[in-house]
Scaffold this active site. Structure first.
Site, PDB file in Angstrom:
ATOM      1  N   CYS B 301       0.892  -1.063   0.101  1.00 14.17           N
ATOM      2  CA  CYS B 301       0.104   0.163   0.311  1.00 14.17           C
ATOM      3  C   CYS B 301       0.943   0.989   0.230  1.00 14.17           C
ATOM      4  O   CYS B 301       0.317   2.417  -0.792  1.00 14.17           O
ATOM      5  CB  CYS B 301      -0.971  -0.220   1.134  1.00 14.17           C
ATOM      6  SG  CYS B 301      -0.791  -0.726   2.576  1.00 14.17           S
ATOM      7  N   ARG B 331       9.895  -9.240   4.972  1.00 12.39           N
ATOM      8  CA  ARG B 331      10.326  -9.175   5.969  1.00 12.39           C
ATOM      9  C   ARG B 331      11.527  -9.555   6.551  1.00 12.39           C
ATOM     10  O   ARG B 331      10.971 -11.035   6.463  1.00 12.39           O
ATOM     11  CB  ARG B 331       8.926  -9.366   6.846  1.00 12.39           C
ATOM     12  CG  ARG B 331       7.569  -9.084   6.252  1.00 12.39           C
ATOM     13  CD  ARG B 331       6.826  -9.118   6.355  1.00 12.39           C
ATOM     14  NE  ARG B 331       5.176  -8.505   6.297  1.00 12.39           N
ATOM     15  CZ  ARG B 331       4.144  -7.347   6.020  1.00 12.39           C
ATOM     16  NH1 ARG B 331       3.943  -7.955   7.590  1.00 12.39           N
ATOM     17  NH2 ARG B 331       3.268  -6.235   6.537  1.00 12.39           N
ATOM     18  N   GLU B 333      12.569 -11.606   8.981  1.00  8.75           N
ATOM     19  CA  GLU B 333      11.428 -12.125  10.735  1.00  8.75           C
ATOM     20  C   GLU B 333      12.399 -12.548  11.759  1.00  8.75           C
ATOM     21  O   GLU B 333      11.666 -13.177  12.628  1.00  8.75           O
ATOM     22  CB  GLU B 333      10.509 -13.344  10.300  1.00  8.75           C
ATOM     23  CG  GLU B 333       8.928 -12.822   9.033  1.00  8.75           C
ATOM     24  CD  GLU B 333       8.708 -13.004   9.707  1.00  8.75           C
ATOM     25  OE1 GLU B 333       8.609 -12.631  11.421  1.00  8.75           O
ATOM     26  OE2 GLU B 333       7.485 -11.919   9.010  1.00  8.75           O
ATOM     27  N   ARG B 342       5.221 -18.488   8.515  1.00  4.66           N
ATOM     28  CA  ARG B 342       5.695 -17.383   8.177  1.00  4.66           C
ATOM     29  C   ARG B 342       7.154 -16.755   7.655  1.00  4.66           C
ATOM     30  O   ARG B 342       7.756 -17.512   8.418  1.00  4.66           O
ATOM     31  CB  ARG B 342       5.758 -17.181  10.519  1.00  4.66           C
ATOM     32  CG  ARG B 342       6.078 -16.087  10.551  1.00  4.66           C
ATOM     33  CD  ARG B 342       5.534 -15.321  11.904  1.00  4.66           C
ATOM     34  NE  ARG B 342       6.804 -14.159  12.598  1.00  4.66           N
ATOM     35  CZ  ARG B 342       6.521 -13.851  13.474  1.00  4.66           C
ATOM     36  NH1 ARG B 342       6.336 -14.693  14.325  1.00  4.66           N
ATOM     37  NH2 ARG B 342       7.166 -12.589  13.869  1.00  4.66           N
ATOM     38  N   GLU B 350      -3.069  -6.920  -3.212  1.00  4.28           N
ATOM     39  CA  GLU B 350      -3.519  -5.871  -2.209  1.00  4.28           C
ATOM     40  C   GLU B 350      -4.282  -5.156  -2.431  1.00  4.28           C
ATOM     41  O   GLU B 350      -4.669  -4.117  -3.498  1.00  4.28           O
ATOM     42  CB  GLU B 350      -2.527  -4.878  -1.449  1.00  4.28           C
ATOM     43  CG  GLU B 350      -2.589  -3.754  -0.668  1.00  4.28           C
ATOM     44  CD  GLU B 350      -1.662  -3.855   0.675  1.00  4.28           C
ATOM     45  OE1 GLU B 350      -2.204  -5.125   1.290  1.00  4.28           O
ATOM     46  OE2 GLU B 350      -1.174  -3.232   1.099  1.00  4.28           O
ATOM     47  N   ASP B 411      -9.284  -9.012  12.076  1.00  8.34           N
ATOM     48  CA  ASP B 411      -8.871  -9.724  11.361  1.00  8.34           C
ATOM     49  C   ASP B 411     -10.038 -11.489  11.332  1.00  8.34           C
ATOM     50  O   ASP B 411     -10.754 -11.869  12.419  1.00  8.34           O
ATOM     51  CB  ASP B 411      -7.831 -10.340  12.162  1.00  8.34           C
ATOM     52  CG  ASP B 411      -6.148  -9.467  12.009  1.00  8.34           C
ATOM     53  OD1 ASP B 411      -6.049  -8.962  11.750  1.00  8.34           O
ATOM     54  OD2 ASP B 411      -5.781  -9.987  13.234  1.00  8.34           O
ATOM     55  N   GLU B 429      -3.988 -16.420  11.435  1.00  5.90           N
ATOM     56  CA  GLU B 429      -4.429 -14.789  10.981  1.00  5.90           C
ATOM     57  C   GLU B 429      -3.997 -14.941   9.622  1.00  5.90           C
ATOM     58  O   GLU B 429      -2.909 -14.950   8.477  1.00  5.90           O
ATOM     59  CB  GLU B 429      -3.563 -13.392  11.230  1.00  5.90           C
ATOM     60  CG  GLU B 429      -4.479 -12.412  11.063  1.00  5.90           C
ATOM     61  CD  GLU B 429      -3.666 -11.045  10.633  1.00  5.90           C
ATOM     62  OE1 GLU B 429      -2.987 -11.142  11.617  1.00  5.90           O
ATOM     63  OE2 GLU B 429      -3.745 -10.372   9.350  1.00  5.90           O
ATOM     64  N   ASN B 432      -6.908  -9.893   6.263  1.00  4.84           N
ATOM     65  CA  ASN B 432      -7.287  -8.812   6.990  1.00  4.84           C
ATOM     66  C   ASN B 432      -8.319  -7.598   6.434  1.00  4.84           C
ATOM     67  O   ASN B 432      -8.124  -7.735   5.498  1.00  4.84           O
ATOM     68  CB  ASN B 432      -6.637  -8.473   8.131  1.00  4.84           C
ATOM     69  CG  ASN B 432      -5.317  -7.776   6.709  1.00  4.84           C
ATOM     70  OD1 ASN B 432      -5.650  -6.710   6.576  1.00  4.84           O
ATOM     71  ND2 ASN B 432      -4.171  -8.109   7.486  1.00  4.84           N
ATOM     72  N   CYS B 457      -8.067  -0.613   2.629  1.00  8.88           N
ATOM     73  CA  CYS B 457      -6.929  -1.965   2.214  1.00  8.88           C
ATOM     74  C   CYS B 457      -7.048  -3.020   2.387  1.00  8.88           C
ATOM     75  O   CYS B 457      -7.301  -3.604   4.147  1.00  8.88           O
ATOM     76  CB  CYS B 457      -5.563  -2.250   1.601  1.00  8.88           C
ATOM     77  SG  CYS B 457      -4.611  -1.781   3.387  1.00  8.88           S
ATOM     78  N   ARG B 464      -0.921 -17.484   3.104  1.00  6.73           N
ATOM     79  CA  ARG B 464      -1.688 -17.764   4.344  1.00  6.73           C
ATOM     80  C   ARG B 464      -3.005 -18.146   3.832  1.00  6.73           C
ATOM     81  O   ARG B 464      -3.676 -19.326   4.312  1.00  6.73           O
ATOM     82  CB  ARG B 464      -2.185 -16.572   4.750  1.00  6.73           C
ATOM     83  CG  ARG B 464      -1.083 -15.843   5.427  1.00  6.73           C
ATOM     84  CD  ARG B 464      -0.599 -16.536   6.948  1.00  6.73           C
ATOM     85  NE  ARG B 464       0.744 -16.116   7.757  1.00  6.73           N
ATOM     86  CZ  ARG B 464       0.536 -15.062   8.635  1.00  6.73           C
ATOM     87  NH1 ARG B 464      -0.298 -14.716   8.992  1.00  6.73           N
ATOM     88  NH2 ARG B 464       2.380 -14.492   9.289  1.00  6.73           N
TER      89      ARG B 464
END
Lengths: 498, 498
Positions: B301, B331, B333, B342, B350, B411, B429, B432, B457, B464
């Site tokens: 975003c 990311r 992690e 993860r 998005e 979520d 999760e 969202n 967004c 996931r």
């Protein structure tokens, strides 16, 4: 070649008392090696207290630095226990290596770890005070190769790459002669991205990009039996060392730095400074980052080959036809950027094929048919094919020749009306197809149950397809060829700004 | 608040002769300011040769450091020409600022540029020998906020985030209780990637990922009128400064270093060393890289908002519904990696929406219906929805509350049978949906012709979705629900290795 090594051993004790035995040992060693290399000679053997010094020369079948390590081991074996003797230190006082080049250098050549002198076509590497560790690492042979490579490069630098026409379409009357990127920007279909050489595609330009993707999948990859995989877009250096990218184009990568830590306490001062000054504290940032050990995808194939590394593919899985349509490519283009056709960030579908030579030559013919169908019947392009320097040689800065007929790279080039006359202007390379023999198969130690394997790839750059098509056919969908309008008849409405 | 500033000016000439005029001027200045801030007082005015020193105190409506710069300007105006006088230097000998906190700190607090003393709920910043440039930059207010923020964080650190159940499906009997990533690795559908937290998806796993993508587009994005755009995956720090990511999670980015140069001569020594040693010369690499000024996409975003920066959207283009399905997210992690759920590299669609509050609340309801349809009728999942800390507060490390009902984040969580009992285990999760009010609209100065704008967004993370689905439904397509099998009935054959 001529190797000349002056070295000495320092022993743990005075060896004067076994002078004769040591000298005899060296003479015997020399005799043994002469059976393998008659040019090998150990001269000027001198013993003084704890020091044994000598000079080894050879023409290179058996190399003095390898002999040196062997002598050390054998002396330890022979005299170690008996005389409580060990070699404390090896000193290489001087090592010079002369070798013939094919041609004499045209400009200055330097090399790490050695001075270098040229006399016509003869090069001499001179090393003083080299350490043992250096010899063990086998750098010498690679230093010689590097000098040969550098001098060879003087002769093909600036020379144009090998290029031989294979096929050319009819000339076609272009709809317009404008630069499609500039026009798309004007219309708001496309916007410069937030960093150099990147673009932000609004709905209209995105639709054209995604149509190209669909055509590639439906007309080429699915009919030929390719299966999709998803690769990773972060490439560790060890993969690029195997493919040669790391040595070939380190100035063209986008490098990736990981945080040295994720610990929020370690980042607190950085956050404090950023919040207070509203600027990024560069020195504090550097403290918290690790040195890069990877970079962003340059071409997808290295990681795809890596995924087969050390594996043996079952015969019934051959040929393996896979493609990645996910990973984004990044290249640091610096000066050469233009429109969406030469950019730092681009979107490529990368089909990779692994199989027997017959399977791959067969695939190549079928793939060429599919490409011809797309470029002739769907895009209605004016284009041509040429045999060029193989892809991996381009990457290594070499120019190639006609020697490789079965393996090699075919470039597909499109006439770009906005660049001017079709005979004089540069055409855009908008597609290629390579059969690379066993180069990457060997580099990644990929095997089949029984068969000999070759591999190849054929990057489909969506930006290049879009530019080639629009440069000839314009932005008005009414002027687009029927075949293409079956895939995309009407662009979506854009977002209007005041 | 209590500000106490001891400062002095050095003039270009001796000002002893205009002592009285200067003192009168200061008194007048004080009188003028007192009209705005009755706590404002200039004390201990002393003149000694070229030096004018004084002490300013106030309770902060008018801040001494602002007064200081104003006094300097007015003195120059008043005395400059007449007496050929200029202020050569401002010296801030001591500046202390005391302010009340809501609660007293629970542990040590530090801040750049100042010492800090706490007395119960009172904090005092003490700065010595501050330069004028520092005062101009308006750091003081941000330093005070930063202290307040740090102390506030002591009270919510470790507290669990705000979480309030909104809806929960029926319990559903899972097909199995295995970890889908492990099983896919066993079957060769999936392979660890070449660097930490990345994966290589072979044809079977890729097909499942791409099926999720298709379902999201066909069942949610297209019916709701979203249009695709293609964003850039390299994000300059200035964009992250606006969204707050840079301040919020600098330890979680993958940073990007460009080459300092593309010049092959500058890289020659690096190439020599790499070719000779077959290792990457770290120091030589560092020399040739620029300090990072950008990082890899963390969420799509920010760059999408940037593409609207400073623009005025025409009313008829509202609401703007766009999505990016191209950019890969990265990311760092470190410790928390697990399976494909993860990871350091993941694939997210998005959708971003910009419109009037009514348009967005209406979209939210419709979008929730679409998600429910997919998760109930196509995936047949056991899942729930909860109102949680809004996304942008999570990013800033805040915990949120129930105050925001219309804006905020929902979520979507799925039961993961392999993690154990549905009541006791942590659910995943896997989706969202956020309505973020005007937070990013303001940050990027986005306007509509007439309407007030909000934005939001709803990241759709493919990994996931895949894990939530497979954790409950298993890897045998015969056990998959009918709705899903309409999209994917049979997996492709994989590549067999010996």
């Amino acid at each position: 070649m001529m190797f000349d090594l002056k070295a000495s051993f320092n022993f743990s004790n005075d060896v004067s008392s076994i002078k004769k035995e040591l000298k005899d040992f060296i003479i015997e060693f020399n005799k043994k090696i002469i059976l393998k290399d008659k040019t090998f000679k150990i001269k000027e053997v001198k013993i003084d207290k704890i020091n044994l010094s000598f000079n080894i020369i050879s023409e290179g079948v058996f190399r003095p630095h390898n002999a040196l390590l062997q002598i050390k081991n054998e002396i330890s074996k022979e005299f170690g226990k008996k005389h409580h003797l060990g070699v404390r230190e090896i000193k290489i006082h001087n090592y010079s290596i002369s070798f013939e080049l094919e041609k004499k250098p045209l400009k200055k050549v330097t090399i790490p770890f050695a001075d270098i002198i040229f006399k016509d076509k003869q090069a001499t590497l001179i090393m003083n005070n080299v350490d043992e560790e250096f010899l063990r690492h086998n750098y010498i042979d690679r230093m010689i190769s590097r000098v040969q490579e550098k001098v060879a490069s003087h002769y093909y630098e600036g020379k144009s790459e090998f290029w031989k026409a294979l096929w050319e379409s009819e000339p076609k009357k272009p709809v317009w002669t404008k630069d499609p990127t500039e026009e798309m920007v004007q219309l708001g279909w496309l916007q410069q991205g937030p960093t150099k050489g990147k673009w932000f595609y609004r709905p209209q330009a995105t639709t054209i990009m995604k149509t190209m993707q669909k055509i590639a999948i439906e007309e080429i990859l699915k009919p030929l039996g390719f299966k999709e995989i998803i690769s990773s877009h972060i490439v560790p250096f060890d993969i690029w060392l195997k493919t040669g990218h790391m040595q070939g184009m380190p100035g063209e990568f986008y490098y990736v730095s990981e945080p040295a830590t994720r610990d929020t306490e370690k980042w607190e001062h950085f956050v404090d400074l950023t919040k207070i000054t509203k600027e990024i504290p560069e020195e504090e940032l550097k403290k918290n980052l690790a040195t890069p050990t990877s970079g962003l995808c340059y071409a997808q194939c290295p990681v795809i080959y890596w995924s087969f590394k050390g594996k043996t593919i079952s015969e019934k899985s051959l040929p393996v036809f896979v493609y990645d349509n996910t990973v984004i490519s990044s290249r640091y283009e610096s000066g050469g950027r233009h429109g969406i056709e030469r950019v730092d960030e681009f979107h490529r579908i990368e089909p990779i094929y692994i199989g027997t030579p017959e399977q791959l030559l067969n695939l190549r013919d079928k793939m060429l048919e599919c490409y011809k169908h797309v470029f002739n019947n769907i895009f209605d392009l004016e284009w041509r094919m040429a045999r060029v320097t193989p892809w991996y040689m381009q990457q290594a800065g070499e120019i190639g020749d006609e020697n490789t007929k079965e393996t090699g790279t075919i470039d597909f080039e499109a006439y770009m009306p906005y660049r001017g006359d079709r005979k004089k202007s540069e055409w855009l390379e908008f597609q290629n197809l390579s059969i690379l023999g066993d180069k990457y198969i060997k580099a990644f130690n990929i095997k089949a149950q029984k068969s000999q394997l070759w591999s190849g790839c054929s990057g489909i750059g969506l930006e290049r397809w879009v530019t080639a098509f629009l440069a000839q056919k314009g932005l008005d969908s009414n002027n687009w060829p029927k075949g293409f309008r079956k895939y995309l008849d009407k662009l979506p409405d854009g977002i209007e700004f005041l």
